[in-house]
Design a protein around this motif. Structure first.
Motif, mmCIF file in Angstrom:
data_model
loop_
_atom_site.group_PDB
_atom_site.id
_atom_site.type_symbol
_atom_site.label_atom_id
_atom_site.label_comp_id
_atom_site.label_asym_id
_atom_site.label_seq_id
_atom_site.Cartn_x
_atom_site.Cartn_y
_atom_site.Cartn_z
ATOM 1 N N VAL A 13 0.859 -1.177 0.000
ATOM 2 C CA VAL A 13 0.000 0.000 0.000
ATOM 3 C C VAL A 13 0.898 1.231 0.000
ATOM 4 O O VAL A 13 1.614 1.493 0.967
ATOM 5 N N LEU A 14 0.863 1.983 -1.102
ATOM 6 C CA LEU A 14 1.694 3.168 -1.243
ATOM 7 C C LEU A 14 0.819 4.418 -1.195
ATOM 8 O O LEU A 14 -0.338 4.396 -1.618
ATOM 9 N N GLY A 15 1.406 5.502 -0.714
ATOM 10 C CA GLY A 15 0.707 6.774 -0.722
ATOM 11 C C GLY A 15 0.633 7.335 -2.135
ATOM 12 O O GLY A 15 1.317 6.871 -3.052
ATOM 13 N N ALA A 16 -0.188 8.367 -2.308
ATOM 14 C CA ALA A 16 -0.384 8.956 -3.636
ATOM 15 C C ALA A 16 0.927 9.509 -4.197
ATOM 16 O O ALA A 16 1.230 9.334 -5.387
ATOM 17 N N GLU A 17 1.711 10.161 -3.340
ATOM 18 C CA GLU A 17 2.978 10.727 -3.806
ATOM 19 C C GLU A 17 3.956 9.634 -4.198
ATOM 20 O O GLU A 17 4.690 9.745 -5.195
ATOM 21 N N ARG A 21 5.601 8.897 -7.952
ATOM 22 C CA ARG A 21 7.042 8.738 -8.193
ATOM 23 C C ARG A 21 7.343 7.414 -8.882
ATOM 24 O O ARG A 21 8.208 7.339 -9.759
ATOM 25 N N LEU A 22 6.624 6.383 -8.485
ATOM 26 C CA LEU A 22 6.801 5.080 -9.105
ATOM 27 C C LEU A 22 6.430 5.131 -10.587
ATOM 28 O O LEU A 22 7.131 4.580 -11.447
ATOM 29 N N GLN A 23 5.321 5.795 -10.880
ATOM 30 C CA GLN A 23 4.864 5.896 -12.266
ATOM 31 C C GLN A 23 5.802 6.737 -13.127
ATOM 32 O O GLN A 23 5.864 6.563 -14.345
ATOM 33 N N ARG A 24 6.550 7.631 -12.510
ATOM 34 C CA ARG A 24 7.458 8.508 -13.248
ATOM 35 C C ARG A 24 8.811 7.878 -13.540
ATOM 36 O O ARG A 24 9.632 8.475 -14.235
ATOM 37 N N LEU A 25 9.058 6.688 -12.986
ATOM 38 C CA LEU A 25 10.319 6.026 -13.292
ATOM 39 C C LEU A 25 10.402 5.749 -14.796
ATOM 40 O O LEU A 25 9.412 5.381 -15.415
ATOM 41 N N ASP A 107 13.106 4.191 5.839
ATOM 42 C CA ASP A 107 11.951 3.381 5.494
ATOM 43 C C ASP A 107 12.229 2.681 4.167
ATOM 44 O O ASP A 107 12.638 3.329 3.193
ATOM 45 N N PRO A 108 12.056 1.357 4.067
ATOM 46 C CA PRO A 108 12.408 0.641 2.835
ATOM 47 C C PRO A 108 11.705 1.173 1.595
ATOM 48 O O PRO A 108 12.314 1.233 0.514
ATOM 49 N N VAL A 109 10.439 1.562 1.713
ATOM 50 C CA VAL A 109 9.730 2.096 0.548
ATOM 51 C C VAL A 109 10.421 3.351 0.037
ATOM 52 O O VAL A 109 10.688 3.504 -1.162
ATOM 53 N N GLN A 110 10.734 4.265 0.958
ATOM 54 C CA GLN A 110 11.382 5.516 0.567
ATOM 55 C C GLN A 110 12.771 5.245 -0.002
ATOM 56 O O GLN A 110 13.158 5.825 -1.036
ATOM 57 N N ALA A 111 13.540 4.371 0.652
ATOM 58 C CA ALA A 111 14.904 4.097 0.199
ATOM 59 C C ALA A 111 14.918 3.459 -1.185
ATOM 60 O O ALA A 111 15.735 3.819 -2.039
#
Length: 235
Positions: A13-17, A21-25, A107-111
């Motif tokens: 579960v990821l936040g909107a931001e 960022r994931l979609q912009r990779l 945080d692993p998601v952020q890293a």
């Protein structure tokens, strides 16, 4: 709840931001025929809780960039990942990441998001790359729901391919460092090992050009051929 629901992989579960960022990779493409010097490479090393591909976890990521035929010290990446319910393995004696360092980690998601933004669409280099590729790929899937599609080239295979005169079979990074007489002042943490691998890779790129291997694509093809020959049964 279904009896077998625990078998289904959970979707992170990821936040909107974070989703944005994931979609912009960038979309990753296959290696091409630009020169080895023109290609931007990300040299990666991971420290993990152990060597079990299915159970152990990534503890830290270290990476440096090779660009324009040199290590670009302005482009470096280092993160320690928070890891809950961690049981210390003997590897902690090697990489030195104790409970306090891991508890203070990112945080692993952020890293992992930051790392993939750092990588962009560049191919990755690592020593014993299949291990790093698997562990990074599993971490990205578990934490981001992201499928790793980047090209991974194995410096541990490049070295014997390009320097058969060394007669080093199944050699480790230290063996090749010693064979090339490289001055490495620190080892066994992710950033230091990534830098040592990058220094070795630059020497190997020079050897590749001497052998008329001028592009990342051709180098990848030669590595694939070499690995098939190593795996072929001898009679």
């Amino acid at each position: 709840m279904s009896l077998f629901s625990w078998l289904r992989p959970t979707t992170p579960v990821l936040g909107a931001e974070q989703q944005l960022r994931l979609q912009r990779l960038p979309v990753v493409t296959e290696l091409n025929e630009c020169s080895l010097r023109e290609q931007r490479w990300v040299v990666l090393d991971l420290e993990t809780t152990g060597l079990n591909l299915n159970k152990d976890r990534v503890l830290s990521i270290g990476a440096v960039v090779i660009e324009d035929g040199a290590i670009d010290f302005s482009q470096q990446f280092e993160r320690t990942l928070q890891c809950t319910d961690l049981k210390l393995a003997p590897s902690v004696l090697i990489h030195g990441l104790g409970p306090s360092a891991i508890a203070a980690g990112s945080d692993p998601v952020q890293a992992l998001l930051e790392f993939m933004e750092f990588v962009g669409d560049s191919p990755l280099l690592a020593f014993h790359a299949p291990f790093d590729q698997h562990m990074l790929g599993r971490a990205l899937k578990d934490h981001l729901g992201f499928k790793l599609q980047h090209a991974f080239l194995d410096v541990a295979a490049m070295a014997p391919l390009l320097c058969p005169q060394a007669s080093l079979r199944e050699a480790g990074l230290d063996d090749w460092i010693n064979w090339f007489k490289l001055e490495v002042f620190e080892r066994h943490n992710a950033s230091a090992d990534a830098l040592a691998t990058a220094e070795l890779a630059l020497i190997l790129f020079s050897r590749a050009r001497q052998q008329q291997i001028h592009s990342p694509l051709y180098l990848q093809q030669r590595l694939s051929q070499w690995k098939r020959r190593q795996q072929a049964p001898s009679f």
